[in-house]
Design a protein around this motif. Sequence first.
Motif, PDB file in Angstrom:
ATOM      1  N   LEU A 269       0.839  -1.200   0.000  1.00 20.92           N
ATOM      2  CA  LEU A 269       0.000   0.000   0.000  1.00 20.92           C
ATOM      3  C   LEU A 269       0.880   1.259   0.000  1.00 20.92           C
ATOM      4  CD1 LEU A 269      -3.072   0.262   0.006  1.00 20.92           C
ATOM      5  CD2 LEU A 269      -2.968   0.689   2.468  1.00 20.92           C
ATOM      6  N   ALA A 270       1.927   1.224   0.817  1.00 18.56           N
ATOM      7  CA  ALA A 270       2.854   2.363   0.872  1.00 18.56           C
ATOM      8  C   ALA A 270       3.511   2.583  -0.484  1.00 18.56           C
ATOM      9  CB  ALA A 270       3.924   2.112   1.939  1.00 18.56           C
ATOM     10  N   PHE A 271       3.854   1.489  -1.166  1.00 21.11           N
ATOM     11  CA  PHE A 271       4.449   1.589  -2.501  1.00 21.11           C
ATOM     12  C   PHE A 271       3.475   2.235  -3.486  1.00 21.11           C
ATOM     13  CE2 PHE A 271       8.402  -0.042  -4.292  1.00 21.11           C
ATOM     14  CZ  PHE A 271       9.086  -0.370  -3.138  1.00 21.11           C
ATOM     15  N   ALA A 272       2.201   1.844  -3.374  1.00 18.68           N
ATOM     16  CA  ALA A 272       1.193   2.410  -4.292  1.00 18.68           C
ATOM     17  C   ALA A 272       1.069   3.921  -4.075  1.00 18.68           C
ATOM     18  CB  ALA A 272      -0.153   1.715  -4.081  1.00 18.68           C
ATOM     19  N   VAL A 273       1.038   4.333  -2.798  1.00 22.50           N
ATOM     20  CA  VAL A 273       0.943   5.775  -2.493  1.00 22.50           C
ATOM     21  C   VAL A 273       2.187   6.493  -3.023  1.00 22.50           C
ATOM     22  CG1 VAL A 273       0.861   7.485  -0.632  1.00 22.50           C
ATOM     23  CG2 VAL A 273      -0.547   5.410  -0.493  1.00 22.50           C
ATOM     24  N   LEU A 274       3.355   5.904  -2.761  1.00 27.41           N
ATOM     25  CA  LEU A 274       4.615   6.482  -3.261  1.00 27.41           C
ATOM     26  C   LEU A 274       4.576   6.599  -4.780  1.00 27.41           C
ATOM     27  CD1 LEU A 274       7.673   7.233  -2.626  1.00 27.41           C
ATOM     28  CD2 LEU A 274       8.180   4.851  -3.164  1.00 27.41           C
ATOM     29  N   GLY A 275       4.056   5.565  -5.422  1.00 28.14           N
ATOM     30  CA  GLY A 275       3.976   5.553  -6.884  1.00 28.14           C
ATOM     31  C   GLY A 275       3.099   6.675  -7.416  1.00 28.14           C
ATOM     32  N   VAL A 276       1.928   6.858  -6.782  1.00 26.34           N
ATOM     33  CA  VAL A 276       1.007   7.925  -7.225  1.00 26.34           C
ATOM     34  C   VAL A 276       1.701   9.279  -7.103  1.00 26.34           C
ATOM     35  CG1 VAL A 276      -1.115   9.163  -6.642  1.00 26.34           C
ATOM     36  CG2 VAL A 276      -1.116   6.665  -6.706  1.00 26.34           C
ATOM     37  N   VAL A 277       2.339   9.497  -5.969  1.00 29.32           N
ATOM     38  CA  VAL A 277       3.011  10.783  -5.728  1.00 29.32           C
ATOM     39  C   VAL A 277       4.142  10.996  -6.743  1.00 29.32           C
ATOM     40  CG1 VAL A 277       4.432  12.076  -4.089  1.00 29.32           C
ATOM     41  CG2 VAL A 277       2.399  10.852  -3.292  1.00 29.32           C
ATOM     42  N   LEU A 278       4.971   9.965  -6.910  1.00 26.56           N
ATOM     43  CA  LEU A 278       6.121  10.093  -7.819  1.00 26.56           C
ATOM     44  C   LEU A 278       5.678  10.315  -9.267  1.00 26.56           C
ATOM     45  CD1 LEU A 278       8.824   7.415  -6.861  1.00 26.56           C
ATOM     46  CD2 LEU A 278       9.080   9.883  -6.911  1.00 26.56           C
ATOM     47  N   LEU A 279       4.681   9.543  -9.707  1.00 32.54           N
ATOM     48  CA  LEU A 279       4.299   9.594 -11.123  1.00 32.54           C
ATOM     49  C   LEU A 279       3.538  10.869 -11.479  1.00 32.54           C
ATOM     50  CD1 LEU A 279       4.436   8.035 -13.803  1.00 32.54           C
ATOM     51  CD2 LEU A 279       2.241   7.003 -13.245  1.00 32.54           C
ATOM     52  N   HIS A 280       2.673  11.307 -10.574  1.00 34.36           N
ATOM     53  CA  HIS A 280       1.785  12.409 -10.938  1.00 34.36           C
ATOM     54  C   HIS A 280       2.143  13.758 -10.304  1.00 34.36           C
ATOM     55  CE1 HIS A 280      -0.665   9.579 -13.038  1.00 34.36           C
ATOM     56  NE2 HIS A 280      -0.840   8.851 -11.968  1.00 34.36           N
ATOM     57  N   HIS A 281       3.068  13.760  -9.359  1.00 33.34           N
ATOM     58  CA  HIS A 281       3.334  15.027  -8.668  1.00 33.34           C
ATOM     59  C   HIS A 281       4.803  15.441  -8.639  1.00 33.34           C
ATOM     60  CE1 HIS A 281      -0.827  15.249  -7.378  1.00 33.34           C
ATOM     61  NE2 HIS A 281      -0.750  13.962  -7.073  1.00 33.34           N
ATOM     62  N   THR A 282       5.667  14.697  -9.330  1.00 34.91           N
ATOM     63  CA  THR A 282       7.080  15.096  -9.342  1.00 34.91           C
ATOM     64  C   THR A 282       7.585  15.235 -10.780  1.00 34.91           C
ATOM     65  OG1 THR A 282       8.003  12.859  -9.384  1.00 34.91           O
ATOM     66  CG2 THR A 282       7.501  13.782  -7.213  1.00 34.91           C
ATOM     67  N   ARG A 283       8.695  15.933 -10.914  1.00 36.44           N
ATOM     68  CA  ARG A 283       9.307  16.086 -12.236  1.00 36.44           C
ATOM     69  C   ARG A 283       9.724  14.722 -12.779  1.00 36.44           C
ATOM     70  NH1 ARG A 283      13.341  21.357 -12.039  1.00 36.44           N
ATOM     71  NH2 ARG A 283      11.699  22.927 -12.113  1.00 36.44           N
ATOM     72  N   PHE A 284      10.185  13.834 -11.892  1.00 35.66           N
ATOM     73  CA  PHE A 284      10.607  12.499 -12.336  1.00 35.66           C
ATOM     74  C   PHE A 284       9.458  11.806 -13.079  1.00 35.66           C
ATOM     75  CE2 PHE A 284      10.823   7.875 -11.218  1.00 35.66           C
ATOM     76  CZ  PHE A 284      11.855   7.548 -12.081  1.00 35.66           C
ATOM     77  N   GLY A 285       8.278  11.804 -12.460  1.00 32.37           N
ATOM     78  CA  GLY A 285       7.118  11.173 -13.086  1.00 32.37           C
ATOM     79  C   GLY A 285       6.746  11.850 -14.391  1.00 32.37           C
ATOM     80  N   GLN A 286       6.810  13.170 -14.380  1.00 33.44           N
ATOM     81  CA  GLN A 286       6.487  13.940 -15.585  1.00 33.44           C
ATOM     82  C   GLN A 286       7.422  13.545 -16.737  1.00 33.44           C
ATOM     83  OE1 GLN A 286       3.914  15.913 -15.726  1.00 33.44           O
ATOM     84  NE2 GLN A 286       4.377  17.916 -16.535  1.00 33.44           N
ATOM     85  N   TYR A 287       8.712  13.386 -16.431  1.00 31.65           N
ATOM     86  CA  TYR A 287       9.683  13.051 -17.476  1.00 31.65           C
ATOM     87  C   TYR A 287       9.524  11.597 -17.924  1.00 31.65           C
ATOM     88  CZ  TYR A 287      11.703  17.432 -15.881  1.00 31.65           C
ATOM     89  OH  TYR A 287      11.876  18.747 -15.524  1.00 31.65           O
ATOM     90  N   VAL A 288       9.125  10.720 -16.991  1.00 30.55           N
ATOM     91  CA  VAL A 288       8.871   9.321 -17.358  1.00 30.55           C
ATOM     92  C   VAL A 288       7.748   9.276 -18.409  1.00 30.55           C
ATOM     93  CG1 VAL A 288       7.793   7.198 -16.489  1.00 30.55           C
ATOM     94  CG2 VAL A 288       9.746   8.173 -15.287  1.00 30.55           C
ATOM     95  N   ILE A 289       6.671  10.010 -18.160  1.00 28.71           N
ATOM     96  CA  ILE A 289       5.546  10.052 -19.105  1.00 28.71           C
ATOM     97  C   ILE A 289       6.009  10.679 -20.423  1.00 28.71           C
ATOM     98  CG2 ILE A 289       3.242  11.010 -19.553  1.00 28.71           C
ATOM     99  CD1 ILE A 289       2.828  11.007 -16.465  1.00 28.71           C
ATOM    100  N   GLY A 290       6.745  11.781 -20.309  1.00 32.63           N
ATOM    101  CA  GLY A 290       7.231  12.482 -21.507  1.00 32.63           C
ATOM    102  C   GLY A 290       8.143  11.606 -22.349  1.00 32.63           C
ATOM    103  N   ILE A 291       9.039  10.870 -21.705  1.00 29.97           N
ATOM    104  CA  ILE A 291       9.973  10.005 -22.436  1.00 29.97           C
ATOM    105  C   ILE A 291       9.199   8.914 -23.184  1.00 29.97           C
ATOM    106  CG2 ILE A 291      11.759   8.228 -22.103  1.00 29.97           C
ATOM    107  CD1 ILE A 291      12.914  10.079 -19.885  1.00 29.97           C
ATOM    108  N   GLY A 292       8.180   8.362 -22.528  1.00 27.87           N
ATOM    109  CA  GLY A 292       7.374   7.346 -23.196  1.00 27.87           C
ATOM    110  C   GLY A 292       6.592   7.909 -24.365  1.00 27.87           C
ATOM    111  N   SER A 293       6.276   9.190 -24.290  1.00 23.30           N
ATOM    112  CA  SER A 293       5.502   9.839 -25.344  1.00 23.30           C
ATOM    113  C   SER A 293       6.407  10.289 -26.497  1.00 23.30           C
ATOM    114  CB  SER A 293       4.765  11.052 -24.764  1.00 23.30           C
ATOM    115  OG  SER A 293       4.111  11.763 -25.760  1.00 23.30           O
ATOM    116  N   ALA A 294       7.481  10.999 -26.180  1.00 26.85           N
ATOM    117  CA  ALA A 294       8.403  11.518 -27.206  1.00 26.85           C
ATOM    118  C   ALA A 294       9.746  11.802 -26.530  1.00 26.85           C
ATOM    119  CB  ALA A 294       7.828  12.776 -27.840  1.00 26.85           C
TER     120      ALA A 294
END
Lengths: 345, 260
Positions: free
Chosen positions: A191-216
């Motif tokens: 559960l803690a991992f899931a919360v960490l994942g949501v925060v990292l993916l949707h609220h940090t630059r790291f997550g933003q760049y992960v999505i961006g890299i997958g896109s272009a």
Amino acid sequence: MTATTARATGSPAPAVARLAQQRTWWERTNKATLVMAAVTLLVFVFFALATDNFLTLGNVSNLATQVAPALIVGVAMTFVITAGQIDLSVGSIVAFVSATCAQLLVAGWDSSLVFLAGLAMGLGWGLVNGWFTAYQRIPAFIVTLATLSVVRGLALFTTEGFSVPIESWTAFARLGTARWLGLSSSAWIALAFAVLGVVLLHHTRFGQYVIGIGSAEESVRRAGVNVRLVKMAALGFSGLAAGVAGILIAARLGSGSANSAQGFELTVIAAVVLGGTSLLGGRGTIVGTLIGAVLTGVIANGLTLMSVSPYLTPIITGTVLVVVIWVNLRGADLGSVLRKLTGAR
Amino acid sequence: MSEDLLVELTGITKSYGPVRSLRGVDLTLRRGEVLGLVGDNGAGKSTLMKVLAGAVQHDDGEIRVKGRPIRFSNPAEAQAEKIGIVYQDLALCDTLDVASNLFLGREPRRGPFIDRRRMHEQAAQILADLHVKVSSTHQEIGTLSGGQRQTVAIARAVSFAPDVLILDEPTAALAVAEVESVLRLITAVAAQGVGVVLITHRLQDLFRVCERITVMYEGQSVDDVPIGELDIESLVGLITRTGVAADPADTPQTEQEATA
């Protein structure tokens, strides 16, 4: 801050506020994830009605424990797949970490050191995958296919294929049996991992760049982002998560085995894709992965309670995977067919 | 005049294996001017601009920015020197929203987290200032029209408050009304003292906004002419090298011509 953006501070003009207005919940929601949530609910209700034991506190707690390793690694795998990569080595890393941790405990290492060693081993293998993929530009599919073989091979070589028992009095083993508010330590960590994942993916630059890299990826690189570091970090995270799963599996079973977690990578990838994360990259959802992991766990658990042959479980899980993804891909087409049939606009 | 000089490229070369994309290019750009960079396909215009934007590292030659010799090893270094570029492929991420694309690589933060509210408000302000027509900063780039994507890409470059703005075929995919708004935007940006390099095959656009034209041919800069001395026909002649024999003294020879 630029001259243009500086004016954005203070109260914005109505036209500007309208442009920046948050979308509705429905617009924001990943429709594939929504379909999965509905399917999971249906399957949940079906097993609750079809069996006497499914909807008991004990079984739900047991289900959470069973789902935990796939969810932990699934959260990290969501980053990897969203970045347009893949990690096939997670099952082997789980086995390697579980077997090696057991061996270190047998060798007399303190549990706290073994925890750290397990995490370091997982992270280390993840970074090896990441380095070859990001810095040597070998496709992640090839790199992790190779480490899938090498890492499990190393575990088999050092243990000669035997299961290594863990003494029940060690803190390591007690982690496996620890419970809080009716849920196991594995479930809470997942559960803690899931919360960490949501925060990292949707609220940090790291997550933003992960999505961006997958896109272009090239667009993100041109924006001045160190895309290789981000890709290596995503695969490193995946390895670390596999290390955590390896520790928890060994602690729960009271032994470490190089033969554990066979086919685990496919379970994890199925959970991630079922949840609505695109295998093509650029779109990822941690909530979806949570739902995907729960659905695959519920199917396996429910069928066992119904005394269905265990050999049927993978067949049914695979069929659900194909049907749900087909519905998601063809959802618009099906919607227009339904509208035609009902005469609705 | 020299204090107005923003960029000076001298003898820039770049090869990809045996292919010599740039064979010694000279180019100057002054503060507040719009320079048209033209040439046939494969002349090296886009490669040259990637060198200036730090996306490609040149082999030889010198880059001077505001009189200072410099060599960019990545786009971030060029951005730090206030050189902005809008690529022909726009360099946008389809699955990210408009605001995320505008702020890609420099997202406003509150502690370790992206301050999305501030990012969207600032993005909305930038778009409103430039009269960019999108319905929401939350809209995914992949759902926008070609023209909207182009204007978002230009808005992104302008929001860096650049001294130099490179636009690679900014009007190629646009409807007539959108071309007008982009050209107005270019003129307005130059009026603020920004040096603009405009690469385009729409030659009529050059006569609307440019003061000077640099012509490239087979990896070399072969002409540098005030726009007032040209018309469309003579410009086509310079690009295709059909009319250059009329005044050979003004035209540096290409390597191919020299060795022929």
